[in-house]
Design a protein around this motif. Structure first.
Motif, PDB file in Angstrom:
ATOM      1  N   GLU A  98     -21.169  13.599  -8.459  1.00 57.20           N
ATOM      2  CA  GLU A  98     -22.377  14.098  -7.796  1.00 57.20           C
ATOM      3  C   GLU A  98     -22.184  15.529  -7.328  1.00 57.20           C
ATOM      4  OE1 GLU A  98     -25.330  14.307  -7.184  1.00 57.20           O
ATOM      5  OE2 GLU A  98     -26.243  12.643  -6.135  1.00 57.20           O
ATOM      6  N   ASP A  99     -23.289  16.229  -7.174  1.00 50.83           N
ATOM      7  CA  ASP A  99     -23.204  17.599  -6.650  1.00 50.83           C
ATOM      8  C   ASP A  99     -22.999  17.607  -5.143  1.00 50.83           C
ATOM      9  OD1 ASP A  99     -25.742  16.572  -6.187  1.00 50.83           O
ATOM     10  OD2 ASP A  99     -26.832  18.357  -6.809  1.00 50.83           O
ATOM     11  N   ILE A 100     -23.830  16.825  -4.432  1.00 49.76           N
ATOM     12  CA  ILE A 100     -23.755  16.851  -2.969  1.00 49.76           C
ATOM     13  C   ILE A 100     -24.171  15.507  -2.388  1.00 49.76           C
ATOM     14  CG2 ILE A 100     -26.074  17.846  -2.714  1.00 49.76           C
ATOM     15  CD1 ILE A 100     -24.915  19.528  -0.365  1.00 49.76           C
ATOM     16  N   LEU A 101     -23.423  15.075  -1.393  1.00 46.69           N
ATOM     17  CA  LEU A 101     -23.721  13.833  -0.693  1.00 46.69           C
ATOM     18  C   LEU A 101     -24.350  14.234   0.630  1.00 46.69           C
ATOM     19  CD1 LEU A 101     -23.382  10.777  -0.739  1.00 46.69           C
ATOM     20  CD2 LEU A 101     -20.985  11.082  -0.169  1.00 46.69           C
ATOM     21  N   ASP A 102     -25.644  13.939   0.766  1.00 46.20           N
ATOM     22  CA  ASP A 102     -26.415  14.392   1.922  1.00 46.20           C
ATOM     23  C   ASP A 102     -26.727  13.172   2.789  1.00 46.20           C
ATOM     24  OD1 ASP A 102     -27.918  16.273   3.431  1.00 46.20           O
ATOM     25  OD2 ASP A 102     -29.725  15.916   2.284  1.00 46.20           O
TER      26      ASP A 102
ATOM     27  N   LEU B  29     -26.732  23.328  -8.055  1.00 49.29           N
ATOM     28  CA  LEU B  29     -27.670  22.874  -7.014  1.00 49.29           C
ATOM     29  C   LEU B  29     -28.906  23.768  -6.974  1.00 49.29           C
ATOM     30  CD1 LEU B  29     -24.578  22.369  -5.491  1.00 49.29           C
ATOM     31  CD2 LEU B  29     -26.201  21.066  -4.140  1.00 49.29           C
ATOM     32  N   ASP B  30     -30.045  23.113  -6.792  1.00 48.88           N
ATOM     33  CA  ASP B  30     -31.297  23.864  -6.873  1.00 48.88           C
ATOM     34  C   ASP B  30     -32.106  23.817  -5.589  1.00 48.88           C
ATOM     35  OD1 ASP B  30     -32.042  21.049  -7.110  1.00 48.88           O
ATOM     36  OD2 ASP B  30     -34.033  21.803  -7.591  1.00 48.88           O
TER      37      ASP B  30
ATOM     38  N   LYS C  61     -22.011  16.574   3.113  1.00 46.54           N
ATOM     39  CA  LYS C  61     -22.610  16.956   4.407  1.00 46.54           C
ATOM     40  C   LYS C  61     -22.534  15.737   5.322  1.00 46.54           C
ATOM     41  CE  LYS C  61     -26.409  20.079   3.022  1.00 46.54           C
ATOM     42  NZ  LYS C  61     -27.887  20.082   2.853  1.00 46.54           N
TER      43      LYS C  61
ATOM     44  N   GLU D 266     -26.891  22.802   6.252  1.00 46.89           N
ATOM     45  CA  GLU D 266     -27.676  23.943   5.793  1.00 46.89           C
ATOM     46  C   GLU D 266     -28.009  23.696   4.329  1.00 46.89           C
ATOM     47  OE1 GLU D 266     -26.563  28.082   7.636  1.00 46.89           O
ATOM     48  OE2 GLU D 266     -24.719  26.976   7.268  1.00 46.89           O
ATOM     49  N   PHE D 267     -29.099  24.265   3.865  1.00 48.51           N
ATOM     50  CA  PHE D 267     -29.493  24.026   2.477  1.00 48.51           C
ATOM     51  C   PHE D 267     -28.770  24.997   1.554  1.00 48.51           C
ATOM     52  CE2 PHE D 267     -32.096  23.446  -1.252  1.00 48.51           C
ATOM     53  CZ  PHE D 267     -32.241  22.073  -1.246  1.00 48.51           C
ATOM     54  N   VAL D 268     -27.960  24.441   0.671  1.00 48.57           N
ATOM     55  CA  VAL D 268     -27.153  25.290  -0.209  1.00 48.57           C
ATOM     56  C   VAL D 268     -27.644  25.206  -1.656  1.00 48.57           C
ATOM     57  CG1 VAL D 268     -25.072  25.243   1.216  1.00 48.57           C
ATOM     58  CG2 VAL D 268     -25.412  23.437  -0.468  1.00 48.57           C
TER      59      VAL D 268
ATOM     60  N   GLY E 203     -27.194  10.300   1.675  1.00 48.11           N
ATOM     61  CA  GLY E 203     -26.503   9.195   1.003  1.00 48.11           C
ATOM     62  C   GLY E 203     -27.459   8.200   0.365  1.00 48.11           C
ATOM     63  N   LYS E 204     -28.760   8.395   0.583  1.00 46.10           N
ATOM     64  CA  LYS E 204     -29.744   7.417   0.070  1.00 46.10           C
ATOM     65  C   LYS E 204     -29.720   7.330  -1.458  1.00 46.10           C
ATOM     66  CE  LYS E 204     -33.099   8.275   3.782  1.00 46.10           C
ATOM     67  NZ  LYS E 204     -34.358   9.009   4.007  1.00 46.10           N
ATOM     68  N   THR E 205     -29.601   8.473  -2.108  1.00 49.30           N
ATOM     69  CA  THR E 205     -29.613   8.488  -3.573  1.00 49.30           C
ATOM     70  C   THR E 205     -28.426   7.707  -4.126  1.00 49.30           C
ATOM     71  OG1 THR E 205     -30.610  10.692  -3.468  1.00 49.30           O
ATOM     72  CG2 THR E 205     -29.735  10.000  -5.600  1.00 49.30           C
TER      73      THR E 205
ATOM     74  N   SER F  78     -34.380  14.038   1.127  1.00 51.44           N
ATOM     75  CA  SER F  78     -34.389  12.840   0.301  1.00 51.44           C
ATOM     76  C   SER F  78     -35.401  11.829   0.849  1.00 51.44           C
ATOM     77  CB  SER F  78     -32.990  12.231   0.348  1.00 51.44           C
ATOM     78  OG  SER F  78     -32.741  11.496  -0.789  1.00 51.44           O
TER      79      SER F  78
HETATM   80  P1  IMP Z   1     -29.325  12.280  -0.509  1.00 50.98           P
HETATM   81  O1  IMP Z   1     -30.014  11.115  -1.129  1.00 50.98           O
HETATM   82  O2  IMP Z   1     -30.009  12.711   0.764  1.00 50.98           O
HETATM   83  O3  IMP Z   1     -27.847  12.074  -0.295  1.00 50.98           O
HETATM   84  O4  IMP Z   1     -29.576  13.509  -1.468  1.00 50.98           O
HETATM   85  C1  IMP Z   1     -28.728  13.787  -2.498  1.00 50.98           C
HETATM   86  C2  IMP Z   1     -29.339  14.781  -3.431  1.00 50.98           C
HETATM   87  O5  IMP Z   1     -30.165  15.707  -2.722  1.00 50.98           O
HETATM   88  C3  IMP Z   1     -28.290  15.637  -4.094  1.00 50.98           C
HETATM   89  O6  IMP Z   1     -27.855  15.054  -5.285  1.00 50.98           O
HETATM   90  C4  IMP Z   1     -29.023  16.939  -4.315  1.00 50.98           C
HETATM   91  O7  IMP Z   1     -29.696  16.915  -5.536  1.00 50.98           O
HETATM   92  C5  IMP Z   1     -30.004  17.011  -3.193  1.00 50.98           C
HETATM   93  N1  IMP Z   1     -29.528  17.842  -2.072  1.00 50.98           N
HETATM   94  C6  IMP Z   1     -29.113  17.440  -0.854  1.00 50.98           C
HETATM   95  N2  IMP Z   1     -28.737  18.485  -0.093  1.00 50.98           N
HETATM   96  C7  IMP Z   1     -28.928  19.577  -0.853  1.00 50.98           C
HETATM   97  C8  IMP Z   1     -28.693  20.994  -0.636  1.00 50.98           C
HETATM   98  O8  IMP Z   1     -28.235  21.461   0.412  1.00 50.98           O
HETATM   99  N3  IMP Z   1     -29.000  21.806  -1.681  1.00 50.98           N
HETATM  100  C9  IMP Z   1     -29.488  21.357  -2.871  1.00 50.98           C
HETATM  101  N4  IMP Z   1     -29.704  20.053  -3.111  1.00 50.98           N
HETATM  102  C10 IMP Z   1     -29.427  19.177  -2.124  1.00 50.98           C
END
Ligand code: IMP
Ligand code: MG
Length: 180
Positions: free
Chosen positions: A98-102, A158-159, A130, A151-153, A104-106, A75
């Motif tokens: 949301e699909d995934i919270l990585d 999710l793409d 995550k 890990e990247f899922v 958190g910036k988005t 991100s």
């Molecule tokens: P963040 O802003 O880093 O929290 O990114 C959130 C967005 O990144 C998610 O909505 C996903 O679209 C994408 N993302 C983060 N991690 C993954 C992953 O492991 N696989 C696929 N997309 C991801």
């Protein structure tokens, strides 16, 4: 497509169970409220479609699309609204899906924008979390399906580079696919 997958984290059957549990919790918590599900496209599209059918209280739905990625797996923090909501949030109990919270910036960015539109309440439901990767302190999952390590899922919406969304399970992408 399957040859690019290292291992499966959550099978179709496990995802169904996870979504049923979340749907039951949300149905209980949102009794008598004015629920609006806000799906963050595109990653949450399959989760949203399954989750809304497990919710047993009335709800409205809307979609927004943001793009945030500087490269394909990380991100950038610079988030652009590609498609905004149609519904005016005033009076709604908004649940962001949301699909995934990585990092958190988005979601931190989306949350600030939506909060300025004065919804009655706002919470976050994410299929995957995550927590190790979090870099913001104003975002957390009120509802979380499952935690995954760093890990990247891909799959179930999710793409990686717009591919693999149609896999019915969540799996780890082989490193060689994105490190080549
Ligand atoms: P963040 O802003 O880093 O929290 O990114 C959130 C967005 O990144 C998610 O909505 C996903 O679209 C994408 N993302 C983060 N991690 C993954 C992953 O492991 N696989 C696929 N997309 C991801
Ligand atoms: Mg996404």
């Amino acid at each position: 497509m399957l040859k690019d997958i290292e291992k499966i984290y959550y099978s179709e059957a496990q995802l169904k169970e996870i979504v049923q549990r979340l749907g039951a919790e949300i149905s209980e918590d949102y009794k008598g409220k004015n629920l609006l599900l806000v799906s963050v496209l595109k990653g949450s599209v399959i989760f949203m479609a399954d989750l809304m059918r497990e919710i047993k209280v009335p709800c409205a739905i809307d979609f927004m699309c943001v793009s945030s990625y500087a490269n394909k797996t990380e991100s950038s923090g610079v988030v652009k609204i590609v498609k905004d909501l149609d519904i005016n949030l005033e009076g709604y109990d908004v649940l962001i899906v949301e699909d995934i919270l990585d990092s958190g910036k988005t979601l931190s960015y989306i949350k600030k924008i939506l909060e300025s539109r004065k919804p009655k309440s706002m919470k976050i439901c994410t299929l995957l979390d995550k927590p190790e990767r979090r870099v913001v302190d104003d975002v957390w999952a009120d509802y979380s399906g499952a935690e995954v390590p760093d890990e990247f899922v891909v799959g179930y919406g999710l793409d990686y580079d717009e591919k693999y969304r149609n896999l019915p399970f969540i799996g780890v992408l082989k490193r060689e696919v994105y490190e080549k």
